[in-house]
Design an enzyme around this catalytic site. Structure first.
Site, PDB file in Angstrom:
ATOM      1  N   HIS A 159      16.085   2.722  26.582  1.00 46.65           N
ATOM      2  CA  HIS A 159      17.197   2.241  26.860  1.00 46.65           C
ATOM      3  C   HIS A 159      18.797   2.806  26.613  1.00 46.65           C
ATOM      4  O   HIS A 159      19.644   2.137  27.081  1.00 46.65           O
ATOM      5  CB  HIS A 159      17.266   0.648  26.247  1.00 46.65           C
ATOM      6  CG  HIS A 159      15.874  -0.141  26.796  1.00 46.65           C
ATOM      7  ND1 HIS A 159      15.725  -0.239  28.095  1.00 46.65           N
ATOM      8  CD2 HIS A 159      14.942  -0.530  26.164  1.00 46.65           C
ATOM      9  CE1 HIS A 159      14.507  -1.088  28.264  1.00 46.65           C
ATOM     10  NE2 HIS A 159      14.032  -0.905  27.052  1.00 46.65           N
ATOM     11  N   ASP A 195       6.698   2.788  30.057  1.00 47.03           N
ATOM     12  CA  ASP A 195       6.965   1.629  29.522  1.00 47.03           C
ATOM     13  C   ASP A 195       7.150   0.417  30.069  1.00 47.03           C
ATOM     14  O   ASP A 195       7.528   0.427  31.365  1.00 47.03           O
ATOM     15  CB  ASP A 195       8.329   1.756  28.419  1.00 47.03           C
ATOM     16  CG  ASP A 195       8.713   0.701  27.523  1.00 47.03           C
ATOM     17  OD1 ASP A 195       8.426   0.948  26.257  1.00 47.03           O
ATOM     18  OD2 ASP A 195       9.056  -0.360  28.106  1.00 47.03           O
TER      19      ASP A 195
HETATM   20  C1  SP5 Z   1      11.813   0.259  23.913  1.00 51.30           C
HETATM   21  C2  SP5 Z   1      11.455  -1.238  24.391  1.00 51.30           C
HETATM   22  O1  SP5 Z   1      10.357  -1.529  24.673  1.00 51.30           O
HETATM   23  N1  SP5 Z   1      12.516  -2.106  24.214  1.00 51.30           N
HETATM   24  C3  SP5 Z   1      12.388  -3.467  24.675  1.00 51.30           C
HETATM   25  C4  SP5 Z   1      13.399  -4.320  24.382  1.00 51.30           C
HETATM   26  C5  SP5 Z   1      13.269  -5.977  24.725  1.00 51.30           C
HETATM   27  N2  SP5 Z   1      14.288  -6.597  24.189  1.00 51.30           N
HETATM   28  C6  SP5 Z   1      14.108  -7.863  24.461  1.00 51.30           C
HETATM   29  C7  SP5 Z   1      13.183  -8.719  24.889  1.00 51.30           C
HETATM   30  C8  SP5 Z   1      13.156  -9.686  25.609  1.00 51.30           C
HETATM   31  C9  SP5 Z   1      12.096 -10.253  26.216  1.00 51.30           C
HETATM   32  N3  SP5 Z   1      12.058 -11.466  26.737  1.00 51.30           N
HETATM   33  C10 SP5 Z   1      10.827 -12.029  26.957  1.00 51.30           C
HETATM   34  C11 SP5 Z   1      10.333 -12.252  28.253  1.00 51.30           C
HETATM   35  C12 SP5 Z   1       8.837 -12.726  28.166  1.00 51.30           C
HETATM   36  N4  SP5 Z   1       8.020 -12.776  29.650  1.00 51.30           N
HETATM   37 ZN    ZN Z   2       9.569  -1.590  26.590  1.00 49.50          ZN
END
Ligand code: SP5
Ligand code: ZN
Length: 341
Positions: A159, A195
């Site tokens: 990211h 990923d």
């Molecule tokens: C490297 C990596 O996998 N980073 C992921 C970062 C995600 N961070 C925010 C997650 C928000 C998740 N929202 C939940 C949705 C459920 N369907």
């Molecule tokens: Zn991820």
């Protein structure tokens, strides 16, 4: 295969992220890396330490002032008397100026970060640098003739863009590996990102380049993080037009549809005909991942590994996400095992 690991990852620990209206401990934890380390050691992979590199290597991918900001952010936060972890609280959205880099700590944070889920704690920089060195070491091993090498990077990287961080990522480990291979003389390099989340940082870094192809399978950003990049109509620009391929898939995608999309990705890679492959290896596609919504099972990861190995390219595997900690070791080892056969 050789697996690059540094215990320094553990210094990045104890942070909180803003998740659905609450500050919760980050999903991206040190035990992830320790469980992967145990599983791949048990599977017979050889653990090696990262090498030293001049920090100028980072500047092939990242902005110098951004790197200096990351390195100093926690010390600066503390020197200004602030408590807790470094978390931004405002961003230059539409209508606000994006050409200014404010000198104050809050403005700087909003300028460089793109979410509030990526805290900087006292040991973050040590871990970030060790992860970047691990990815470049795996790339060096492959440039020197290894058929494949794995970098157990923590924190992850895909990211992070040229001068932005977020999504638990600070420096882009996979991009640094790809740039290392380019600098070692590989004329064309492909980054395949499996990923669950779109690798927005990697895409941005190579957006206008024809020498690095970016191919990504991920949850559809209409509903999945990072929401604002990763759509199918993003194909690169300028000399890079046609060298970005996004294959967004709906939440709930299981093996058959996933495997079909992976075949599409492999076809595009074969047509590009790269000299080497970097895999952004997230295993947050797993059915019980706590923040993701695909339905792959542990038995599918050796199949993914077999398909990747079938490209018969020198391959650097770089660890990205995966938050179902109990199964993360088995799933990563499943992919790696396919390269030994
Ligand atoms: C490297 C990596 O996998 N980073 C992921 C970062 C995600 N961070 C925010 C997650 C928000 C998740 N929202 C939940 C949705 C459920 N369907
Ligand atoms: Zn991820």
């Amino acid at each position: 295969m050789k697996a690059v690991y540094s215990p320094l990852h553990a210094r990045h620990d104890g942070g909180f992220e803003l998740y659905r209206g609450q500050l919760v401990p980050t999903f991206e934890t040190p035990d992830r890396a320790e469980i992967i380390r145990a599983a791949i050691a048990a599977a017979g992979h050889e653990l090696v330490q990262p090498r030293e590199f001049p920090e100028s290597r980072l500047l092939g991918v990242h902005d110098g002032e951004f790197v200096e900001f990351l390195r100093g952010a926690h010390a600066r936060w503390q020197s200004e008397g602030r408590q807790g972890h470094v978390i931004p609280s405002g961003f230059p959205a539409r209508g606000l100026r994006q050409d200014r880099r404010p000198s104050g700590i809050s403005g700087s944070l909003g300028y460089y970060a793109f979410d509030a889920s990526t805290p900087i704690v006292a040991g973050t920089w040590d871990a970030v640098l060790a992860a970047a060195r691990s990815a470049m070491t795996a790339a060096a091993l492959v440039a020197e003739g290894e058929r494949a090498a794995y970098a157990l990077c923590r924190p992850p990287g895909h990211h992070a863009a040229r001068s932005t961080y977020g999504g638990y990522c600070y420096l882009n480990n996979a991009a640094l590996a790809a740039q290392y291979l380019r600098d070692a003389g590989h004329r064309r390099v492909t980054i395949l990102d499996v990923d669950y989340h779109h690798g927005n940082g990697t895409q941005e870094i190579f957006w206008e380049r024809e020498d690095v192809q970016f191919v990504s399978l991920h949850g559809d950003p209409e509903t999945e993080y990072p929401w604002f990049l990763g759509y199918a109509d993003e194909r690169g620009a300028g000399p890079g037009e046609g060298f970005t391929l996004n294959l967004p898939l709906p939440a709930g995608t299981a093996w058959d549809a996933y495997a079909a999309a992976l075949q599409t990705a492999l076809g595009a890679i074969t047509r590009y005909d790269p000299e080497s492959l970097v895999v952004s290896l997230g295993v947050d596609t797993f059915v019980s991942d706590p923040i993701s919504s695909f339905k792959l099972e542990s038995r599918h990861y050796p199949l993914i590994g077999g398909l990747l190995a079938g490209l018969r390219l020198p391959t650097v595997l770089v660890q990205e996400g995966g938050y179902a900690v109990a199964e993360i070791g088995e799933n990563v080892a499943g992919v790696l095992g396919a390269f030994a056969d």
